[in-house]
Design a protein around this motif. Structure first.
Motif, PDB file in Angstrom:
ATOM      1  N   THR A 153       0.852  -1.187   0.000  1.00 11.43           N
ATOM      2  CA  THR A 153       0.000   0.000   0.000  1.00 11.43           C
ATOM      3  C   THR A 153       0.887   1.236   0.000  1.00 11.43           C
ATOM      4  OG1 THR A 153      -0.090   0.333   2.399  1.00 11.43           O
ATOM      5  CG2 THR A 153      -1.641  -1.272   1.452  1.00 11.43           C
ATOM      6  N   GLU A 154       0.264   2.390  -0.128  1.00 14.08           N
ATOM      7  CA  GLU A 154       1.005   3.652  -0.145  1.00 14.08           C
ATOM      8  C   GLU A 154       1.717   3.917   1.180  1.00 14.08           C
ATOM      9  OE1 GLU A 154      -2.271   3.773  -3.146  1.00 14.08           O
ATOM     10  OE2 GLU A 154      -2.091   3.149  -1.044  1.00 14.08           O
ATOM     11  N   ASP A 155       1.297   3.238   2.243  1.00 15.96           N
ATOM     12  CA  ASP A 155       1.941   3.418   3.544  1.00 15.96           C
ATOM     13  C   ASP A 155       3.165   2.528   3.718  1.00 15.96           C
ATOM     14  OD1 ASP A 155       0.094   5.328   4.386  1.00 15.96           O
ATOM     15  OD2 ASP A 155      -1.287   3.800   5.151  1.00 15.96           O
ATOM     16  N   THR A 156       3.384   1.614   2.792  1.00 12.76           N
ATOM     17  CA  THR A 156       4.556   0.738   2.859  1.00 12.76           C
ATOM     18  C   THR A 156       5.821   1.566   2.663  1.00 12.76           C
ATOM     19  OG1 THR A 156       3.274  -1.112   1.938  1.00 12.76           O
ATOM     20  CG2 THR A 156       5.677  -1.290   1.864  1.00 12.76           C
ATOM     21  N   LEU A 157       6.788   1.383   3.528  1.00  7.98           N
ATOM     22  CA  LEU A 157       8.027   2.155   3.451  1.00  7.98           C
ATOM     23  C   LEU A 157       8.857   1.740   2.239  1.00  7.98           C
ATOM     24  CD1 LEU A 157       9.792   4.243   5.018  1.00  7.98           C
ATOM     25  CD2 LEU A 157      10.973   2.265   6.014  1.00  7.98           C
ATOM     26  N   PRO A 158       9.235   2.684   1.363  1.00 10.48           N
ATOM     27  CA  PRO A 158      10.084   2.351   0.212  1.00 10.48           C
ATOM     28  C   PRO A 158      11.439   1.803   0.646  1.00 10.48           C
ATOM     29  CG  PRO A 158       9.065   4.499  -0.099  1.00 10.48           C
ATOM     30  CD  PRO A 158       8.797   4.098   1.330  1.00 10.48           C
ATOM     31  N   GLU A 159      11.889   0.775  -0.050  1.00 11.49           N
ATOM     32  CA  GLU A 159      13.215   0.193   0.186  1.00 11.49           C
ATOM     33  C   GLU A 159      13.848  -0.095  -1.173  1.00 11.49           C
ATOM     34  OE1 GLU A 159      13.561  -2.813   3.386  1.00 11.49           O
ATOM     35  OE2 GLU A 159      11.383  -2.638   3.564  1.00 11.49           O
ATOM     36  N   PRO A 160      14.265   0.938  -1.911  1.00 17.04           N
ATOM     37  CA  PRO A 160      14.726   0.760  -3.293  1.00 17.04           C
ATOM     38  C   PRO A 160      15.943  -0.154  -3.396  1.00 17.04           C
ATOM     39  CG  PRO A 160      15.295   2.945  -2.469  1.00 17.04           C
ATOM     40  CD  PRO A 160      14.368   2.343  -1.461  1.00 17.04           C
ATOM     41  N   LEU A 161      15.993  -0.884  -4.524  1.00 23.32           N
ATOM     42  CA  LEU A 161      17.060  -1.858  -4.733  1.00 23.32           C
ATOM     43  C   LEU A 161      17.864  -1.605  -6.007  1.00 23.32           C
ATOM     44  CD1 LEU A 161      15.197  -5.167  -3.729  1.00 23.32           C
ATOM     45  CD2 LEU A 161      17.059  -4.038  -2.474  1.00 23.32           C
ATOM     46  N   ASN A 162      17.666  -0.439  -6.624  1.00 23.64           N
ATOM     47  CA  ASN A 162      18.445  -0.106  -7.815  1.00 23.64           C
ATOM     48  C   ASN A 162      18.529   1.418  -7.939  1.00 23.64           C
ATOM     49  OD1 ASN A 162      16.113   0.823  -9.574  1.00 23.64           O
ATOM     50  ND2 ASN A 162      15.483  -1.311  -9.198  1.00 23.64           N
ATOM     51  N   PRO A 163      19.470   1.917  -8.730  1.00 23.86           N
ATOM     52  CA  PRO A 163      19.632   3.379  -8.835  1.00 23.86           C
ATOM     53  C   PRO A 163      18.388   4.086  -9.359  1.00 23.86           C
ATOM     54  CG  PRO A 163      21.584   2.260  -9.665  1.00 23.86           C
ATOM     55  CD  PRO A 163      20.556   1.192  -9.434  1.00 23.86           C
ATOM     56  N   TYR A 164      17.661   3.468 -10.285  1.00 23.69           N
ATOM     57  CA  TYR A 164      16.434   4.084 -10.795  1.00 23.69           C
ATOM     58  C   TYR A 164      15.437   4.293  -9.663  1.00 23.69           C
ATOM     59  CZ  TYR A 164      11.752   4.226 -12.839  1.00 23.69           C
ATOM     60  OH  TYR A 164      10.457   4.553 -13.132  1.00 23.69           O
ATOM     61  N   ALA A 165      15.189   3.247  -8.897  1.00 21.33           N
ATOM     62  CA  ALA A 165      14.221   3.331  -7.803  1.00 21.33           C
ATOM     63  C   ALA A 165      14.670   4.342  -6.755  1.00 21.33           C
ATOM     64  CB  ALA A 165      14.031   1.957  -7.172  1.00 21.33           C
ATOM     65  N   ALA A 166      15.961   4.336  -6.427  1.00 21.41           N
ATOM     66  CA  ALA A 166      16.474   5.279  -5.432  1.00 21.41           C
ATOM     67  C   ALA A 166      16.287   6.719  -5.905  1.00 21.41           C
ATOM     68  CB  ALA A 166      17.949   4.996  -5.155  1.00 21.41           C
ATOM     69  N   SER A 167      16.523   6.945  -7.197  1.00 20.43           N
ATOM     70  CA  SER A 167      16.365   8.306  -7.725  1.00 20.43           C
ATOM     71  C   SER A 167      14.905   8.737  -7.695  1.00 20.43           C
ATOM     72  CB  SER A 167      16.915   8.390  -9.150  1.00 20.43           C
ATOM     73  OG  SER A 167      16.090   7.704 -10.077  1.00 20.43           O
ATOM     74  N   LYS A 168      13.980   7.791  -7.899  1.00 15.86           N
ATOM     75  CA  LYS A 168      12.554   8.116  -7.856  1.00 15.86           C
ATOM     76  C   LYS A 168      12.115   8.444  -6.421  1.00 15.86           C
ATOM     77  CE  LYS A 168      10.651   7.930 -11.996  1.00 15.86           C
ATOM     78  NZ  LYS A 168       9.842   9.033 -12.546  1.00 15.86           N
ATOM     79  N   VAL A 169      12.661   7.732  -5.439  1.00 20.70           N
ATOM     80  CA  VAL A 169      12.352   8.055  -4.044  1.00 20.70           C
ATOM     81  C   VAL A 169      12.828   9.469  -3.721  1.00 20.70           C
ATOM     82  CG1 VAL A 169      12.800   7.490  -1.632  1.00 20.70           C
ATOM     83  CG2 VAL A 169      12.389   5.659  -3.269  1.00 20.70           C
ATOM     84  N   ALA A 170      14.052   9.793  -4.148  1.00 28.47           N
ATOM     85  CA  ALA A 170      14.584  11.130  -3.896  1.00 28.47           C
ATOM     86  C   ALA A 170      13.714  12.193  -4.562  1.00 28.47           C
ATOM     87  CB  ALA A 170      16.024  11.218  -4.407  1.00 28.47           C
ATOM     88  N   ALA A 171      13.288  11.931  -5.801  1.00 29.71           N
ATOM     89  CA  ALA A 171      12.427  12.888  -6.505  1.00 29.71           C
ATOM     90  C   ALA A 171      11.082  13.024  -5.795  1.00 29.71           C
ATOM     91  CB  ALA A 171      12.225  12.449  -7.955  1.00 29.71           C
ATOM     92  N   GLU A 172      10.556  11.914  -5.288  1.00 32.11           N
ATOM     93  CA  GLU A 172       9.291  11.970  -4.532  1.00 32.11           C
ATOM     94  C   GLU A 172       9.418  12.933  -3.351  1.00 32.11           C
ATOM     95  OE1 GLU A 172       7.424   8.481  -3.097  1.00 32.11           O
ATOM     96  OE2 GLU A 172       7.348   7.472  -5.055  1.00 32.11           O
ATOM     97  N   TYR A 173      10.525  12.850  -2.632  1.00 32.01           N
ATOM     98  CA  TYR A 173      10.710  13.729  -1.473  1.00 32.01           C
ATOM     99  C   TYR A 173      10.789  15.189  -1.902  1.00 32.01           C
ATOM    100  CZ  TYR A 173      11.019  10.134   2.085  1.00 32.01           C
ATOM    101  OH  TYR A 173      10.709   9.115   2.960  1.00 32.01           O
ATOM    102  N   ALA A 174      11.392  15.431  -3.059  1.00 29.28           N
ATOM    103  CA  ALA A 174      11.428  16.804  -3.568  1.00 29.28           C
ATOM    104  C   ALA A 174      10.009  17.304  -3.849  1.00 29.28           C
ATOM    105  CB  ALA A 174      12.279  16.872  -4.835  1.00 29.28           C
ATOM    106  N   PHE A 175       9.196  16.470  -4.487  1.00 32.49           N
ATOM    107  CA  PHE A 175       7.814  16.869  -4.769  1.00 32.49           C
ATOM    108  C   PHE A 175       7.033  17.074  -3.474  1.00 32.49           C
ATOM    109  CE2 PHE A 175       8.751  15.703  -9.083  1.00 32.49           C
ATOM    110  CZ  PHE A 175       7.900  16.519  -9.827  1.00 32.49           C
ATOM    111  N   ARG A 176       7.220  16.187  -2.524  1.00 38.38           N
ATOM    112  CA  ARG A 176       6.510  16.333  -1.246  1.00 38.38           C
ATOM    113  C   ARG A 176       6.859  17.664  -0.572  1.00 38.38           C
ATOM    114  NH1 ARG A 176       4.332  11.495   0.961  1.00 38.38           N
ATOM    115  NH2 ARG A 176       4.783   9.653  -0.319  1.00 38.38           N
ATOM    116  N   GLU A 177       8.124  18.053  -0.636  1.00 36.62           N
ATOM    117  CA  GLU A 177       8.536  19.300  -0.004  1.00 36.62           C
ATOM    118  C   GLU A 177       7.900  20.512  -0.693  1.00 36.62           C
ATOM    119  OE1 GLU A 177      10.274  22.220   2.339  1.00 36.62           O
ATOM    120  OE2 GLU A 177       9.764  20.115   2.686  1.00 36.62           O
ATOM    121  N   TYR A 178       7.895  20.499  -2.015  1.00 36.95           N
ATOM    122  CA  TYR A 178       7.271  21.612  -2.738  1.00 36.95           C
ATOM    123  C   TYR A 178       5.759  21.635  -2.527  1.00 36.95           C
ATOM    124  CZ  TYR A 178      11.416  23.349  -5.122  1.00 36.95           C
ATOM    125  OH  TYR A 178      12.637  23.930  -5.391  1.00 36.95           O
ATOM    126  N   PHE A 179       5.147  20.458  -2.417  1.00 38.09           N
ATOM    127  CA  PHE A 179       3.720  20.413  -2.113  1.00 38.09           C
ATOM    128  C   PHE A 179       3.470  20.972  -0.705  1.00 38.09           C
ATOM    129  CE2 PHE A 179       3.099  16.500  -5.085  1.00 38.09           C
ATOM    130  CZ  PHE A 179       3.175  17.326  -6.188  1.00 38.09           C
TER     131      PHE A 179
END
Length: 318
Positions: free
Chosen positions: A131-157
């Motif tokens: 679910t959306e409440d599941t904590l992300p645990e990325p296992l590749n550079p693509y996924a890690a970069s998407k988590v970082a981008a998500e945090y950027a969007f959350r901050e601007y929101f």
């Protein structure tokens, strides 16, 4: 008419989404890199590299969008391992550049950021639909970069921009690059049928279980999420998933059933991912409850269209 700026418009999803958005009443300003766009699709085309903050800010100023969908990304996992710096520069700094451009040039625009189900990573090992409440645990550079981008969007929101994050699961369909598993299967079958490849289909891990969606259903979900622009209490992040688990071997079998030539299957070690996980399935309850969306296209239909696409491509290849 609402004006929508679509980054990554020249990609697999972008090309399909453009037409769907127009049918839904949006004027689409397509933003791509240096690749020449197909003519007669979007209402307007702008060209810039999202890693260029100044050029991107000018593009947003020129577009004056009421809505933004940020698809532009390095999205191929093996490429993210080979070129991690390019992946982070594009997916993280490119997203930051867009957020700043929207903040400065179109602060009232509603922004949809399609992240990825890949962000869940090791969390999938529970075997339970995440679910959306599941904590992300990325296992590749693509996924890690998407988590970082998500945090950027959350901050601007948090600071006042309006928008939403989507986490789409594996979406497939005609026009997808053969770098991705189902398109690779379909392309190889088409080549074998045409006598252009030996009757041996090379595969990676067939035991992995994934959550597959037709790209058209994903585009429909994006359009539904845009409607949240006037809903101040909407969720910040939503899964786009079928909620059904499909073993890749079973998907391959469905494709092979549509071919009338004998084809053997052979494991190719080069197609195995170093961080492959056994099961990746998503819970789509929040999206259904929030928008009423649900997937409408059967997997068998998607695979048939995908195979027909690659048959046509093979027949037109000199």
């Amino acid at each position: 008419m609402p004006r929508l700026l679509l980054t990554g418009a020249n990609g697999f999803v972008g090309k399909i989404l453009t037409g769907r958005l127009q049918n839904a009443g949006y004027e689409v300003i397509a933003l791509g890199g240096n690749v020449s766009p197909a003519q007669g699709i979007a209402d307007q085309y702008l060209s810039c590299d999202i890693r260029d903050a100044g050029a991107l800010s000018k593009a947003v100023a020129d577009a004056q969008p009421t809505h933004v969908i940020h698809l532009a990304a390095i999205s191929h996992v093996p490429t993210s391992f080979k070129e991690p710096l390019l992946t982070w520069q594009t997916n993280v700094m490119g997203s930051m550049n867009l957020l700043e451009a929207v903040r400065l040039q179109a602060p009232d625009a509603f922004t949809l950021f399609p992240s990825s189900s890949e962000v869940y990573g090791a969390a999938f090992k529970s075997g339970i639909a995440v679910t959306e409440d599941t904590l992300p645990e990325p296992l590749n550079p693509y996924a890690a970069s998407k988590v970082a981008a998500e945090y950027a969007f959350r901050e601007y929101f948090r600071q006042g921009l309006n928008g939403v994050i989507a986490r789409p699961f594996n979406h497939i369909g005609a026009q997808q690059s053969a770098d991705f598993v189902t398109a690779s299967f379909a392309r190889q079958i088409a080549l074998i049928e045409a006598g252009q490849q030996a009757p041996v289909l090379k595969v990676g891990n067939l035991e992995a279980v994934r959550d597959f969606l037709d790209v058209q259903d994903v585009c429909d979900a994006y359009i539904e999420l845009l409607k949240l622009a006037d809903d101040k209490g909407h969720p910040l992040c939503l899964n786009i998933a079928s909620g059904q688990s499909r073993r890749i071997r079973d998907v391959l079998d469905l494709l092979l059933l549509q071919s009338n030539v004998p084809i053997s299957v052979e494991l190719d070690p080069d197609r195995l991912r170093p961080s492959d996980i056994p099961i990746a399935v998503g819970n789509n309850t929040l999206l259904k409850q929030t928008t009423g969306w649900q997937p409408a296209i059967a997997l068998e239909t998607t695979l048939s269209q995908l195979l027909d696409y690659w048959r046509a491509q093979t027949n037109t290849t000199p």
